[in-house]
Design a protein around this motif. Structure first.
Motif, PDB file in Angstrom:
ATOM      1  N   VAL A  69     -15.953   1.610   7.895  1.00  0.00           N
ATOM      2  CA  VAL A  69     -17.049   1.246   8.912  1.00  0.00           C
ATOM      3  C   VAL A  69     -16.157   0.682  10.257  1.00  0.00           C
ATOM      4  CG1 VAL A  69     -19.764   0.464   9.898  1.00  0.00           C
ATOM      5  CG2 VAL A  69     -19.086   2.340   8.013  1.00  0.00           C
ATOM      6  N   ILE A  70     -15.843  -0.390   9.746  1.00  0.00           N
ATOM      7  CA  ILE A  70     -15.475  -1.923  10.262  1.00  0.00           C
ATOM      8  C   ILE A  70     -14.085  -0.740  11.258  1.00  0.00           C
ATOM      9  CG2 ILE A  70     -14.128  -4.442  10.516  1.00  0.00           C
ATOM     10  CD1 ILE A  70     -16.049  -4.770   7.553  1.00  0.00           C
ATOM     11  N   GLN A  71     -12.968  -0.717  10.335  1.00  0.00           N
ATOM     12  CA  GLN A  71     -11.926  -0.266  10.509  1.00  0.00           C
ATOM     13  C   GLN A  71     -12.163   1.262  11.865  1.00  0.00           C
ATOM     14  OE1 GLN A  71      -8.697   0.430   9.091  1.00  0.00           O
ATOM     15  NE2 GLN A  71      -8.930  -1.144   7.485  1.00  0.00           N
ATOM     16  N   ILE A  85      -9.944  -8.373  -0.016  1.00  0.00           N
ATOM     17  CA  ILE A  85     -10.705  -7.794   0.560  1.00  0.00           C
ATOM     18  C   ILE A  85     -11.297  -7.735   1.656  1.00  0.00           C
ATOM     19  CG2 ILE A  85     -13.426  -7.704   0.890  1.00  0.00           C
ATOM     20  CD1 ILE A  85     -13.048  -5.855  -1.341  1.00  0.00           C
ATOM     21  N   GLU A  86     -10.467  -8.902   2.248  1.00  0.00           N
ATOM     22  CA  GLU A  86      -9.908  -9.108   3.833  1.00  0.00           C
ATOM     23  C   GLU A  86      -8.678  -8.677   4.909  1.00  0.00           C
ATOM     24  OE1 GLU A  86     -10.617 -13.547   4.495  1.00  0.00           O
ATOM     25  OE2 GLU A  86     -12.128 -13.713   3.539  1.00  0.00           O
ATOM     26  N   ARG A  87      -7.764  -8.419   3.314  1.00  0.00           N
ATOM     27  CA  ARG A  87      -6.793  -7.885   4.338  1.00  0.00           C
ATOM     28  C   ARG A  87      -7.231  -6.602   3.952  1.00  0.00           C
ATOM     29  NH1 ARG A  87      -2.176 -10.850   0.060  1.00  0.00           N
ATOM     30  NH2 ARG A  87      -1.425  -9.276   0.863  1.00  0.00           N
ATOM     31  N   LEU A  88      -7.456  -6.243   3.167  1.00  0.00           N
ATOM     32  CA  LEU A  88      -7.919  -4.729   2.907  1.00  0.00           C
ATOM     33  C   LEU A  88      -8.721  -4.303   4.579  1.00  0.00           C
ATOM     34  CD1 LEU A  88      -7.145  -2.438   0.691  1.00  0.00           C
ATOM     35  CD2 LEU A  88      -8.984  -1.988   0.410  1.00  0.00           C
ATOM     36  N   GLU A 143      -8.316  -5.761   7.328  1.00  0.00           N
ATOM     37  CA  GLU A 143      -7.416  -5.671   8.426  1.00  0.00           C
ATOM     38  C   GLU A 143      -6.566  -4.291   8.652  1.00  0.00           C
ATOM     39  OE1 GLU A 143      -7.135  -9.968   8.344  1.00  0.00           O
ATOM     40  OE2 GLU A 143      -8.520 -10.321   9.441  1.00  0.00           O
ATOM     41  N   ALA A 144      -5.773  -3.968   7.378  1.00  0.00           N
ATOM     42  CA  ALA A 144      -4.462  -2.959   6.680  1.00  0.00           C
ATOM     43  C   ALA A 144      -5.343  -2.127   7.159  1.00  0.00           C
ATOM     44  CB  ALA A 144      -4.304  -2.958   5.592  1.00  0.00           C
ATOM     45  N   PRO A 145      -3.658  -1.603   8.395  1.00  0.00           N
ATOM     46  CA  PRO A 145      -3.915  -0.239   8.444  1.00  0.00           C
ATOM     47  C   PRO A 145      -4.378   1.390   7.692  1.00  0.00           C
ATOM     48  CG  PRO A 145      -1.359  -0.673   8.441  1.00  0.00           C
ATOM     49  CD  PRO A 145      -2.899  -1.609   8.476  1.00  0.00           C
ATOM     50  N   LEU A 146      -5.164   1.435   7.662  1.00  0.00           N
ATOM     51  CA  LEU A 146      -5.619   2.191   6.685  1.00  0.00           C
ATOM     52  C   LEU A 146      -5.699   3.881   6.617  1.00  0.00           C
ATOM     53  CD1 LEU A 146      -8.739   0.255   4.584  1.00  0.00           C
ATOM     54  CD2 LEU A 146      -6.137   0.668   4.067  1.00  0.00           C
ATOM     55  N   THR A 147      -5.707   4.653   6.393  1.00  0.00           N
ATOM     56  CA  THR A 147      -5.741   5.852   6.838  1.00  0.00           C
ATOM     57  C   THR A 147      -6.854   6.521   5.888  1.00  0.00           C
ATOM     58  OG1 THR A 147      -4.291   7.321   4.586  1.00  0.00           O
ATOM     59  CG2 THR A 147      -3.076   6.452   6.595  1.00  0.00           C
ATOM     60  N   PHE A 148      -7.590   7.324   6.772  1.00  0.00           N
ATOM     61  CA  PHE A 148      -9.188   8.139   6.429  1.00  0.00           C
ATOM     62  C   PHE A 148      -9.100   9.574   5.636  1.00  0.00           C
ATOM     63  CE2 PHE A 148     -10.064   5.521   9.827  1.00  0.00           C
ATOM     64  CZ  PHE A 148     -11.442   4.737   9.570  1.00  0.00           C
ATOM     65  N   ILE A 150       0.491  -1.104  -0.262  1.00  0.00           N
ATOM     66  CA  ILE A 150       0.624   0.093   0.346  1.00  0.00           C
ATOM     67  C   ILE A 150       0.722   1.126  -0.079  1.00  0.00           C
ATOM     68  CG2 ILE A 150      -1.732   1.105   1.055  1.00  0.00           C
ATOM     69  CD1 ILE A 150      -2.661  -1.633   2.479  1.00  0.00           C
ATOM     70  N   GLU A 151       0.834   2.342  -1.296  1.00  0.00           N
ATOM     71  CA  GLU A 151       1.027   3.371  -0.840  1.00  0.00           C
ATOM     72  C   GLU A 151       0.165   4.270  -0.551  1.00  0.00           C
ATOM     73  OE1 GLU A 151       3.645   4.655  -4.057  1.00  0.00           O
ATOM     74  OE2 GLU A 151       4.962   2.725  -4.771  1.00  0.00           O
TER      75      GLU A 151
END
Length: 542
Positions: free
Chosen positions: A112-114, A524-527, A529-534, A3-4
């Motif tokens: 929503v999940i994250q 999709i499942e890995r996404l 669970e991944a540390p994403l930014t809003f 992820i970039e």
């Protein structure tokens, strides 16, 4: 999966101000989504507020909706947790698009999940992720198709007819015909390349509609398949048992309708005074509610002391419409203004996850919330994602393209690449040639002028023909150069089609099925669970 993260160019719209210059628009919204303390303030506010909803009735409705094929232990656990006093929700919603519609629907569910997971850890209280399916919407042309990349470098609009005799009917009332859907899925299969995942994907999609099923239920089954294990609770806004617990609020919306409309109008004027175009275009005397009449969803308007359908065929006094709301609440549905209010009435909402368009129109609603005795939750932007498949990543490497170049100036980079690799500068060559021809004809026509005005006219006409031939020769030279570099140019076109179709963000056009077909659903499942930014855009290399 790599992820970039990048920050996209600002559009100068209200949603961008919200994301990156919140102080300028805080008076329109309230709580800053970029500050952790906003969520604590909102939770404390919810804890002090007199509840307008019945947790037990809401939980009963959610259990009804998740009966049968939508049952999952993780979902049931979250429904049970919602019964506990002090629990709150993070909620986001979307129209019930065919096969979940554009990819951003899935990213909203992931957001929503994250966010629920993050705030539960921070606040130390149960925070339940909820997805609101906008099943009351009736614009079927927006949800009856998906786009599939075609072999010729163009997008194919794959449409499933959802005609209901021309009537304006909510998506939640539309039944999918198994035979029609089956043929539509078989045609989809013919559009997609053969992979190890294709047969299983098409089989699953067909199994969910082996008998007639509503469009919203079919949508819920797909989301449940992808996110049930994360405990995502869903609810269809057109679900009749939900309507029955909304009756009291429909009565409030009817009784205070003029004041509600005035509050929205005042805030729209504020937004426009700040130099933004209004994201809401409202019909004069709009009641911000729809009502079902003779099987069709009709917009309600205020008419003196009463209410009238937009087509003018039915009218109710205020008292009569209050009685309908009390006795037949399932006949009503919300519009863009009252849906967030109804959501607030039903759920203890810590935060609402919203897209750019929603951020803009929520900017017109703070006074409406106040008029209804409510305050706005923290609005959190959903995550933005662009998927880079392996072929696209390979082409990026061959063309020496950066992620930033894909999002700003891909066409310019394509022209630059072609210029760098062409054996000669066609533009400059023919510009010089045109200048010489023009000079030659200027002199020639001048020398022929003693023969009279007719000769001058013939000379000018001949000049135009020569210039047309010169332009033809230039086009042929450019065509030969493109043919020589056809492979590279097709790679540019592939990247554009996959990442910026029609100049739009991928997430606003493409559907999950081409990526499911190529990679399955583990990504999709890995996404999720991944540390994403809003507040940044995620570029995900699959």
């Amino acid at each position: 999966m790599r992820i970039e993260r990048i920050r996209l160019d600002s559009s100068g719209e209200l949603s961008d101000e919200y994301l990156f210059s919140f102080s300028k628009v805080q008076h329109l919204y309230g709580l800053d989504p970029g500050k952790g303390e906003s969520f604590r303030k909102r939770y404390d506010e919810l804890s002090r507020r007199e509840t307008s909803f019945s947790r037990s009735r809401l939980v009963e409705v959610l259990r009804q909706f998740h009966s049968g094929e939508l049952h999952h232990p993780a979902v049931e656990q979250n429904i049970r947790r919602l019964e506990k006093p002090g629990s709150v929700v993070v909620i986001g919603g979307q129209q019930a698009g065919l096969l979940a519609g554009p990819l951003y629907t899935l990213y909203k569910a992931i957001s929503v999940i994250q966010l629920a997971r993050r705030e539960e850890e921070r606040l130390g209280v149960p925070v339940i992720p909820v997805f609101w399916i906008a099943g009351e919407d009736h614009d079927l042309d927006e949800v009856n198709h998906i786009y599939v990349p075609g072999p010729d470098g163009r997008l194919i609009k794959h449409r499933l007819p959802l005609s209901e005799g021309g009537k304006r009917i909510s998506a939640g009332h539309v039944l999918l015909d198994p035979q029609s859907l089956g043929e539509w899925l078989r045609e989809l299969g013919r559009m997609l390349p053969d992979t190890e995942f294709k047969e299983g994907m098409l089989k699953e999609l067909a199994q969910w509609a082996e008998e007639p099923v509503s469009l919203t239920r079919y949508f819920a089954r797909l989301l449940h398949r992808l996110f049930g294990r994360f405990g995502l609770v869903q609810i269809d806004s057109s679900f009749p048992p939900l309507r029955r617990i909304e009756g009291a609020f429909f009565e409030r919306l009817i009784a205070d309708n003029a004041a509600l409309d005035e509050a929205v109008g005042d805030q729209i004027k504020q937004v426009e005074k700040m130099g933004y175009s209004s994201p809401l275009v409202l019909h004069p005397d709009c009641a911000h509610l729809f009502i079902y009449v003779d099987g069709e969803r009709q917009l309600l308007l205020r008419d003196g002391d009463g209410f009238i359908t937009r087509d003018g065929r039915r009218r109710w006094s205020g008292r009569e419409l209050l009685r309908v709301a009390r006795e037949e609440p399932e006949r009503f549905s919300n519009n863009v203004v009252t849906r967030p209010l109804m959501q607030e009435f039903l759920f203890p909402t810590l935060s609402a996850v919203v897209g750019p368009g929603e951020i803009a129109y929520w900017g017109c609603l703070r006074k409406a919330f106040s008029e209804m005795g409510m305050t706005m939750p923290v609005l959190m932007p959903r995550i933005g994602v662009t998927l880079i498949d392996r072929a696209t990543e390979r082409y990026m490497g061959l063309l020496d393209l950066s992620v930033e170049e894909i999002f700003s100036g891909l066409d310019r980079r394509k022209r630059q690449w072609l210029k760098e690799h062409a054996p000669l500068d066609v533009q400059e060559l023919f510009a010089d040639a045109a200048k010489q021809v023009e000079g030659l004809y200027d002199t020639l026509v001048q020398q022929l002028s003693p023969l009279g005005p007719e000769m001058r006219r013939i000379g000018e006409k001949n000049r135009l023909r020569v210039m047309e031939q010169l332009d033809y020769l230039k086009n042929q030279a450019e065509r030969m150069i493109r043919l020589r570099h056809e492979t590279a140019l097709r790679r540019f076109d592939h990247i554009s089609l996959r990442c910026r179709p029609g100049g739009k963000l991928q997430e606003r056009v493409h559907n999950i099925t081409p990526y499911w077909n190529e990679y399955g659903t583990e990504w999709i499942e890995r996404l999720a669970e991944a540390p994403l930014t809003f507040f940044e855009h995620q570029v995900v290399f699959l």
